[in-house]
Write a protein that holds these residues in place. Structure first.
Motif, mmCIF file in Angstrom:
data_model
loop_
_atom_site.group_PDB
_atom_site.id
_atom_site.type_symbol
_atom_site.label_atom_id
_atom_site.label_comp_id
_atom_site.label_asym_id
_atom_site.label_seq_id
_atom_site.Cartn_x
_atom_site.Cartn_y
_atom_site.Cartn_z
ATOM 1 N N LEU A 1 4.677 -25.100 27.613
ATOM 2 C CA LEU A 1 3.405 -24.405 28.031
ATOM 3 C C LEU A 1 2.792 -24.251 26.544
ATOM 4 O O LEU A 1 1.557 -24.469 26.226
ATOM 5 C CB LEU A 1 3.418 -23.022 28.485
ATOM 6 C CG LEU A 1 3.562 -23.337 30.181
ATOM 7 C CD1 LEU A 1 3.596 -21.958 30.844
ATOM 8 C CD2 LEU A 1 2.473 -23.866 30.745
ATOM 9 N N LYS A 2 3.736 -23.912 25.682
ATOM 10 C CA LYS A 2 3.328 -23.646 24.252
ATOM 11 C C LYS A 2 2.699 -24.839 23.609
ATOM 12 O O LYS A 2 1.763 -25.163 22.987
ATOM 13 C CB LYS A 2 4.086 -23.026 23.366
ATOM 14 C CG LYS A 2 3.737 -22.460 22.241
ATOM 15 C CD LYS A 2 2.848 -21.205 22.311
ATOM 16 C CE LYS A 2 2.153 -20.525 21.086
ATOM 17 N NZ LYS A 2 1.569 -19.467 21.174
ATOM 18 N N ASP A 3 3.531 -26.020 23.837
ATOM 19 C CA ASP A 3 3.233 -27.328 23.289
ATOM 20 C C ASP A 3 1.832 -27.709 23.953
ATOM 21 O O ASP A 3 1.114 -28.527 23.335
ATOM 22 C CB ASP A 3 4.325 -28.239 23.597
ATOM 23 C CG ASP A 3 5.531 -28.273 22.777
ATOM 24 O OD1 ASP A 3 5.259 -27.417 21.549
ATOM 25 O OD2 ASP A 3 6.294 -28.813 23.034
ATOM 26 N N LYS B 1 10.213 -15.133 30.485
ATOM 27 C CA LYS B 1 9.011 -15.596 31.121
ATOM 28 C C LYS B 1 7.911 -15.072 30.933
ATOM 29 O O LYS B 1 7.637 -13.915 30.756
ATOM 30 C CB LYS B 1 9.247 -15.611 32.585
ATOM 31 C CG LYS B 1 8.392 -16.210 33.502
ATOM 32 C CD LYS B 1 8.799 -16.275 34.925
ATOM 33 C CE LYS B 1 7.684 -17.074 35.742
ATOM 34 N NZ LYS B 1 8.224 -17.265 37.231
ATOM 35 N N GLY B 2 6.893 -16.119 30.390
ATOM 36 C CA GLY B 2 5.680 -15.299 29.777
ATOM 37 C C GLY B 2 5.530 -15.446 28.160
ATOM 38 O O GLY B 2 4.581 -15.064 27.803
ATOM 39 N N ALA B 3 6.605 -15.844 27.565
ATOM 40 C CA ALA B 3 6.622 -15.950 26.255
ATOM 41 C C ALA B 3 5.460 -16.835 25.731
ATOM 42 O O ALA B 3 4.883 -16.370 24.469
ATOM 43 C CB ALA B 3 7.942 -16.287 25.531
ATOM 44 N N SER B 4 4.985 -17.886 26.237
ATOM 45 C CA SER B 4 4.218 -18.953 25.787
ATOM 46 C C SER B 4 2.843 -17.878 25.749
ATOM 47 O O SER B 4 1.736 -18.577 24.945
ATOM 48 C CB SER B 4 3.897 -19.878 26.486
ATOM 49 O OG SER B 4 3.911 -19.738 27.849
ATOM 50 N N LYS B 5 2.569 -16.812 26.460
ATOM 51 C CA LYS B 5 1.333 -16.049 26.556
ATOM 52 C C LYS B 5 1.577 -14.922 25.817
ATOM 53 O O LYS B 5 0.746 -14.087 25.797
ATOM 54 C CB LYS B 5 0.860 -15.817 28.094
ATOM 55 C CG LYS B 5 0.879 -17.065 28.752
ATOM 56 C CD LYS B 5 -0.403 -18.024 28.438
ATOM 57 C CE LYS B 5 -0.375 -19.417 29.258
ATOM 58 N NZ LYS B 5 -1.509 -20.122 28.841
ATOM 59 N N GLY C 1 6.900 -13.011 22.487
ATOM 60 C CA GLY C 1 6.914 -14.219 22.446
ATOM 61 C C GLY C 1 6.367 -15.279 21.505
ATOM 62 O O GLY C 1 6.826 -16.043 20.818
ATOM 63 N N ASN C 2 5.129 -14.957 20.841
ATOM 64 C CA ASN C 2 4.498 -15.635 19.836
ATOM 65 C C ASN C 2 5.383 -15.767 18.685
ATOM 66 O O ASN C 2 5.319 -16.766 17.809
ATOM 67 C CB ASN C 2 3.082 -15.010 19.526
ATOM 68 C CG ASN C 2 2.154 -15.231 20.507
ATOM 69 O OD1 ASN C 2 2.242 -16.164 21.317
ATOM 70 N ND2 ASN C 2 1.099 -14.330 20.804
#
Length: 365
Positions: A134-136, A78-82, A87-88
């Motif tokens: 969220l990344k999209d 959770k939070g990988a998109s940030k 995450g990145n």
């Protein structure tokens, strides 16, 4: 053509165990998050009994099956998109693959720590979905900012593209993946250059314990219900058992092992076939004394495109293709006998290649 499927999921759901079973490339399987720091790539052969038939008829020097590359991508959190966890980096690895194999934990084991503290396949799936969405959303909003400037000066193409981008933005804001948005094929060009993660097709792997084979358990039923409206398949397997099956080289021993768990074939074979089906892939063959080989192409490709997977010159200089159907090859035993009996057709540039075709190409460059 190269085909890559990325194996994703939360930490400790069985991704690396599954990957090891698939490829025998031993990723480090450990009981803590991020044990797989770099993505591991394993090349897996596609099971195809038709190759055995052709080998028996042609007796070639070698047989080359079709292959799929599986990429073991470290566990998302959770939070990988940030940028949480790694995450990145992980999301960038997912961006490169053709399809996603989403492994979901559907077993209880006090010795294997669950990152969220309890087994809940629906919640696990939603965490991954949310991070990818969220990344999209971030990618779509960045492009909207760029296209808006062009649209404001009256550019008709930019206005149309902007309208499509807003459709995707709203869809993602509703917590839905890009692949479920119904738009015209022409309009999909608006997102081609930003390579959305949730536009990729998904197979869910329900990783169960051995006593839940072959039909699953209550966790699998919950997972199936949660993805019922998605265009996705759920494959039930036990990664630990698949790892044992992968170690068996004796066919009789393997069959007995499968029967012990009431399985007719390995879950890995089903997963590989599901990957082919999901991506609308088919196989054609070339057959000669040097080699019998399976070639992977997209369903709906014409003969020149199919020739191009062997070499680009074959497509550029395509003249015609000789096509023999496998059933005819089996009946008449050789290419020459097929020709003599009128079972070898000469096809031109508009021929749609069919799954199982045996082909020889004539070209000039």
């Amino acid at each position: 053509m190269g085909l890559q499927c990325g194996i994703v999921g939360l930490p400790n759901v069985g991704k690396s165990t599954l990957f090891n079973a698939l490829s025998n490339a031993k990723a480090e399987a450990a009981n803590y998050p991020f044990c797989t720091i770099e993505p591991n790539v394993g090349v897996v052969t596609v099971p195809d009994d038709r190759l055995i038939v052709l080998e028996g008829l042609v007796n070639p020097e070698r047989v080359l099956p079709a292959v799929i590359e599986f990429v073991d991508i470290a566990g998302l959190v959770k939070g990988a998109s940030k940028g949480e966890g790694l995450g990145n980096k992980f999301l960038a690895n997912i961006r490169q693959v053709d399809a996603i194999i989403h492994v979901v934990r559907c077993f209880e084991d006090d010795n294997v720590v669950h990152v969220a503290g309890k087994v809940d396949p629906v919640s696990d799936k939603e965490i991954i979905d949310t991070e990818l969405q969220l990344k999209d959303l971030d990618s779509v909003e960045k492009k909207i900012s760029k296209v808006e400037k062009i649209a404001k000066v009256g550019d008709a193409k930019a206005k149309k593209e902007l309208a499509t981008l807003h459709l995707y933005r709203n869809h993602l804001l509703e917590g839905k993946s890009a692949r479920s948005l119904e738009v015209e094929e022409e309009d999909k060009k608006a997102i081609e250059d930003i390579h959305l993660l949730t536009v990729k097709k998904v197979i869910y792997v329900a990783n169960v314990d051995e006593k839940s084979l072959p039909n699953g358990n209550q966790y699998v039923e919950k997972l199936k219900a949660s993805v019922a409206l998605e265009d996705a398949e759920v494959v039930i397997l036990c990664a630990a058992i698949e790892a044992q099956i992968a170690e068996l080289t004796d066919e009789e021993e393997r069959t007995m092992f499968l029967q012990e768990y009431k399985l007719t074939e390995s879950g890995l074979n089903r997963l590989i076939r599901a990957s082919f089906s999901m991506l609308s892939l088919i196989t054609y063959f070339t057959a000669g004394v040097k080699e019998v080989r399976a070639w992977t192409i997209k369903k709906g490709w014409k003969a020149p495109q199919a020739a191009g997977v062997i070499h680009t010159d074959f497509e550029k200089g395509f003249i015609k293709a000789e096509v023999i159907k496998l059933k005819d090859f089996q009946q008449f035993k050789s290419e020459s006998a097929c020709r003599e009996n009128g079972k070898a057709s000469i096809e031109g540039k508009e021929y749609l290649v069919e799954d199982g075709d045996i082909m020889h190409f004539r070209f000039n460059v």
